[in-house]
Design a protein around this motif. Structure first.
Motif, PDB file in Angstrom:
ATOM      1  N   SER A  68      58.172  51.156  31.953  1.00 18.17           N
ATOM      2  CA  SER A  68      58.056  52.402  31.201  1.00 18.17           C
ATOM      3  C   SER A  68      57.000  53.350  31.767  1.00 18.17           C
ATOM      4  CB  SER A  68      57.765  52.110  29.729  1.00 18.17           C
ATOM      5  OG  SER A  68      56.543  51.409  29.590  1.00 18.17           O
ATOM      6  N   GLU A  69      56.010  52.827  32.443  1.00 21.56           N
ATOM      7  CA  GLU A  69      54.947  53.668  32.996  1.00 21.56           C
ATOM      8  C   GLU A  69      55.240  54.156  34.417  1.00 21.56           C
ATOM      9  OE1 GLU A  69      52.233  54.621  31.187  1.00 21.56           O
ATOM     10  OE2 GLU A  69      53.167  53.566  29.504  1.00 21.56           O
ATOM     11  N   LEU A  70      56.331  53.687  35.000  1.00 22.06           N
ATOM     12  CA  LEU A  70      56.668  54.037  36.380  1.00 22.06           C
ATOM     13  C   LEU A  70      57.584  55.249  36.432  1.00 22.06           C
ATOM     14  CD1 LEU A  70      57.441  50.480  37.799  1.00 22.06           C
ATOM     15  CD2 LEU A  70      55.363  51.814  38.109  1.00 22.06           C
ATOM     16  N   PRO A  71      57.534  56.009  37.517  1.00 21.79           N
ATOM     17  CA  PRO A  71      58.535  57.065  37.707  1.00 21.79           C
ATOM     18  C   PRO A  71      59.932  56.443  37.760  1.00 21.79           C
ATOM     19  CG  PRO A  71      56.782  57.237  39.350  1.00 21.79           C
ATOM     20  CD  PRO A  71      56.560  55.954  38.603  1.00 21.79           C
ATOM     21  N   PHE A  72      60.949  57.236  37.470  1.00 23.24           N
ATOM     22  CA  PHE A  72      62.309  56.728  37.356  1.00 23.24           C
ATOM     23  C   PHE A  72      62.729  55.932  38.584  1.00 23.24           C
ATOM     24  CE2 PHE A  72      66.894  57.162  37.989  1.00 23.24           C
ATOM     25  CZ  PHE A  72      67.347  56.573  36.832  1.00 23.24           C
ATOM     26  N   GLY A  73      62.563  56.489  39.769  1.00 24.10           N
ATOM     27  CA  GLY A  73      62.992  55.820  41.000  1.00 24.10           C
ATOM     28  C   GLY A  73      62.266  54.515  41.235  1.00 24.10           C
ATOM     29  N   ALA A  74      60.962  54.501  40.994  1.00 21.24           N
ATOM     30  CA  ALA A  74      60.174  53.282  41.193  1.00 21.24           C
ATOM     31  C   ALA A  74      60.565  52.214  40.175  1.00 21.24           C
ATOM     32  CB  ALA A  74      58.686  53.590  41.090  1.00 21.24           C
ATOM     33  N   GLY A  75      60.822  52.621  38.935  1.00 21.80           N
ATOM     34  CA  GLY A  75      61.246  51.674  37.910  1.00 21.80           C
ATOM     35  C   GLY A  75      62.606  51.075  38.224  1.00 21.80           C
TER      36      GLY A  75
END
Length: 62
Positions: A18-25
């Motif tokens: 949830s704390e990561l940017p979309f691509g990284a998540g």
């Protein structure tokens, strides 16, 4: 059987991106999923399911 399914799903269910940017998540989720799919326990579960599906057709619907 339920225990094995829960054990295999646990890494995905406990992953918090949830704390990561979309691509990284998305990348982290895919890496965890790939590792989970390649574990000996998951492969054993898949072999068991495929071996029993002819006798227990409901098991193949999971």
């Amino acid at each position: 059987m339920q225990y094995l399914c829960a054990e295999v799903q646990q890494p995905i269910q406990t992953l918090d991106v949830s704390e990561l940017p979309f691509g990284a998540g998305l990348l982290q989720q895919s890496q965890v999923l790939k590792r989970m799919l390649q574990t000996d326990r998951h492969l054993a579960l898949q072999r068991l399911m495929f071996a029993k599906v002819s006798r227990f057709q409901k098991a193949g619907e999971i």
